[in-house]
Design an enzyme around this catalytic site. Sequence first.
Site, PDB file in Angstrom:
ATOM      1  N   GLU A  19       0.815  -1.215   0.000  1.00 45.98           N
ATOM      2  CA  GLU A  19       0.000   0.000   0.000  1.00 45.98           C
ATOM      3  C   GLU A  19       0.850   1.268   0.000  1.00 45.98           C
ATOM      4  O   GLU A  19       0.359   2.348   0.366  1.00 45.98           O
ATOM      5  CB  GLU A  19      -0.935  -0.007   1.210  1.00 45.98           C
ATOM      6  CG  GLU A  19      -1.916  -1.168   1.214  1.00 45.98           C
ATOM      7  CD  GLU A  19      -2.771  -1.177   2.465  1.00 45.98           C
ATOM      8  OE1 GLU A  19      -3.707  -0.357   2.552  1.00 45.98           O
ATOM      9  OE2 GLU A  19      -2.514  -1.995   3.357  1.00 45.98           O
ATOM     10  N   SER A 151      -6.561  -2.360   1.628  1.00 44.07           N
ATOM     11  CA  SER A 151      -6.913  -1.678   0.370  1.00 44.07           C
ATOM     12  C   SER A 151      -7.449  -2.629  -0.692  1.00 44.07           C
ATOM     13  O   SER A 151      -7.300  -2.386  -1.885  1.00 44.07           O
ATOM     14  CB  SER A 151      -5.706  -0.906  -0.173  1.00 44.07           C
ATOM     15  OG  SER A 151      -5.334   0.123   0.705  1.00 44.07           O
ATOM     16  N   TYR A 221      -9.567   4.198  -4.707  1.00 43.58           N
ATOM     17  CA  TYR A 221      -8.634   5.319  -4.704  1.00 43.58           C
ATOM     18  C   TYR A 221      -8.581   6.142  -5.985  1.00 43.58           C
ATOM     19  O   TYR A 221      -8.126   7.282  -5.960  1.00 43.58           O
ATOM     20  CB  TYR A 221      -7.224   4.802  -4.383  1.00 43.58           C
ATOM     21  CG  TYR A 221      -7.146   4.156  -3.027  1.00 43.58           C
ATOM     22  CD1 TYR A 221      -7.256   4.920  -1.869  1.00 43.58           C
ATOM     23  CD2 TYR A 221      -6.998   2.789  -2.898  1.00 43.58           C
ATOM     24  CE1 TYR A 221      -7.207   4.341  -0.619  1.00 43.58           C
ATOM     25  CE2 TYR A 221      -6.941   2.191  -1.641  1.00 43.58           C
ATOM     26  CZ  TYR A 221      -7.051   2.978  -0.512  1.00 43.58           C
ATOM     27  OH  TYR A 221      -7.002   2.394   0.728  1.00 43.58           O
ATOM     28  N   ARG A 260     -11.149   2.771  11.722  1.00 44.37           N
ATOM     29  CA  ARG A 260     -12.338   2.709  10.874  1.00 44.37           C
ATOM     30  C   ARG A 260     -12.744   1.248  10.741  1.00 44.37           C
ATOM     31  O   ARG A 260     -11.905   0.383  10.471  1.00 44.37           O
ATOM     32  CB  ARG A 260     -12.048   3.286   9.486  1.00 44.37           C
ATOM     33  CG  ARG A 260     -13.295   3.652   8.692  1.00 44.37           C
ATOM     34  CD  ARG A 260     -12.993   3.902   7.226  1.00 44.37           C
ATOM     35  NE  ARG A 260     -12.811   2.635   6.521  1.00 44.37           N
ATOM     36  CZ  ARG A 260     -11.722   2.320   5.821  1.00 44.37           C
ATOM     37  NH1 ARG A 260     -10.712   3.160   5.734  1.00 44.37           N
ATOM     38  NH2 ARG A 260     -11.640   1.152   5.215  1.00 44.37           N
ATOM     39  N   ASP A 262     -15.174  -1.603   8.920  1.00 51.87           N
ATOM     40  CA  ASP A 262     -15.990  -1.908   7.738  1.00 51.87           C
ATOM     41  C   ASP A 262     -17.031  -2.959   8.100  1.00 51.87           C
ATOM     42  O   ASP A 262     -16.730  -3.951   8.777  1.00 51.87           O
ATOM     43  CB  ASP A 262     -15.101  -2.419   6.602  1.00 51.87           C
ATOM     44  CG  ASP A 262     -14.085  -1.382   6.151  1.00 51.87           C
ATOM     45  OD1 ASP A 262     -14.354  -0.177   6.320  1.00 51.87           O
ATOM     46  OD2 ASP A 262     -13.018  -1.775   5.634  1.00 51.87           O
ATOM     47  N   GLU A 276     -13.650  -5.903   9.076  1.00 50.26           N
ATOM     48  CA  GLU A 276     -12.281  -5.653   9.508  1.00 50.26           C
ATOM     49  C   GLU A 276     -12.181  -4.280  10.141  1.00 50.26           C
ATOM     50  O   GLU A 276     -13.093  -3.450  10.016  1.00 50.26           O
ATOM     51  CB  GLU A 276     -11.291  -5.759   8.347  1.00 50.26           C
ATOM     52  CG  GLU A 276     -11.517  -4.757   7.236  1.00 50.26           C
ATOM     53  CD  GLU A 276     -10.522  -4.950   6.088  1.00 50.26           C
ATOM     54  OE1 GLU A 276      -9.455  -4.330   6.153  1.00 50.26           O
ATOM     55  OE2 GLU A 276     -10.833  -5.712   5.159  1.00 50.26           O
ATOM     56  N   ASN A 278      -9.474  -1.004  10.506  1.00 46.66           N
ATOM     57  CA  ASN A 278      -8.262  -0.341  10.030  1.00 46.66           C
ATOM     58  C   ASN A 278      -7.750   0.593  11.125  1.00 46.66           C
ATOM     59  O   ASN A 278      -8.466   1.503  11.537  1.00 46.66           O
ATOM     60  CB  ASN A 278      -8.549   0.467   8.766  1.00 46.66           C
ATOM     61  CG  ASN A 278      -9.041  -0.412   7.632  1.00 46.66           C
ATOM     62  OD1 ASN A 278      -8.255  -0.997   6.914  1.00 46.66           O
ATOM     63  ND2 ASN A 278     -10.356  -0.528   7.487  1.00 46.66           N
ATOM     64  N   GLY A 282      -6.900   5.445   5.521  1.00 48.20           N
ATOM     65  CA  GLY A 282      -6.442   6.360   4.487  1.00 48.20           C
ATOM     66  C   GLY A 282      -6.823   7.800   4.768  1.00 48.20           C
ATOM     67  O   GLY A 282      -7.852   8.085   5.384  1.00 48.20           O
TER      68      GLY A 282
END
Length: 322
Positions: A19, A151, A221, A260, A262, A276, A278, A282
Amino acid sequence: MNPNDFGKVAVLMGGDSAEREVSLMSGSGVLKALQSRGVDAHAFDPAERDLGELRQQGFQRCFIALHGRFGEDGTVQGALELMGIPYTGSGVMASSIAIDKVMTKRVWLAEGLPTPKYVLLRRGHFNREQVIAIPDELGLPLIVKPAREGSSIGVAKVQGYSEMVDAVDQAAALDADVLCEQFVSGDEVTCPVLGSGEDARALPVIRIVAPSGNYDYQNKYFSDDTRYLVPCGLPAGEEEAIQEIVLKAYRVLGCRGWGRVDVMIDAATRQPSLLELNTSPGMTGHSLVPMSARAAGISYEDLCVQLLASAALDQHKGVRAK
């Protein structure tokens, strides 16, 4: 805090993970934001410089904008702990657990939190017959992904038995552990969290509508076709329920600073399933934490300063058992 109180700040970006490209975009945004607020911030790429330079050059705080391995997995966090330099985001243990999707699931399941059924494959310890039989246990379609990538790198949605071997081989090329996961059909949402422990708070939920339902690396992205809905437009009460379960998921892993989570919402039952967490999300122009923060009235620049102000250590030097 007065910008001068932060001292000399390193924005860690780039790194050696898959990443790296995204991390450079995140770090550049954070660096510009901090400098615009008068912070003495400097770019620092651990792939190009020894981490020991942080102490040698007098850095007093680190904003971690690294993603994936060697940045989001507890390794950099451990090095900063040894050097005594406070850093943003979760500590060593929470980072190392959260980067591993299987370990994360095990903790969540132990705490009674919902997450899709899964099968773990370890590279070199499975054969073709075992791989092809996995849909019998998880159903079709299903998701195959490396256990420790982010990602959406290496992620495949398998529609039929014939696709299983290639999907597993692709994931196994990136990680020794391959996660095969039950597919949940429904709304895909994400919810950022700011803070630590009981003081942590969930930001507005974002509903993600990707082209053909494929929220992959490109659509995350580099595409303008993915739609992000905030307010999320979910039925009454669902957003609050998701925020509540996300806070539990964040706290049981011991996360701090920010993160964050998901989530998938089953279209038939409307029940959420945690995918998951994070710990270093990002911060690019397409990223979701700044988007949610903006909906809560927090600008990108204020968010960066707030996160930097939360920089901390798991252990303070001089604390020893007697």
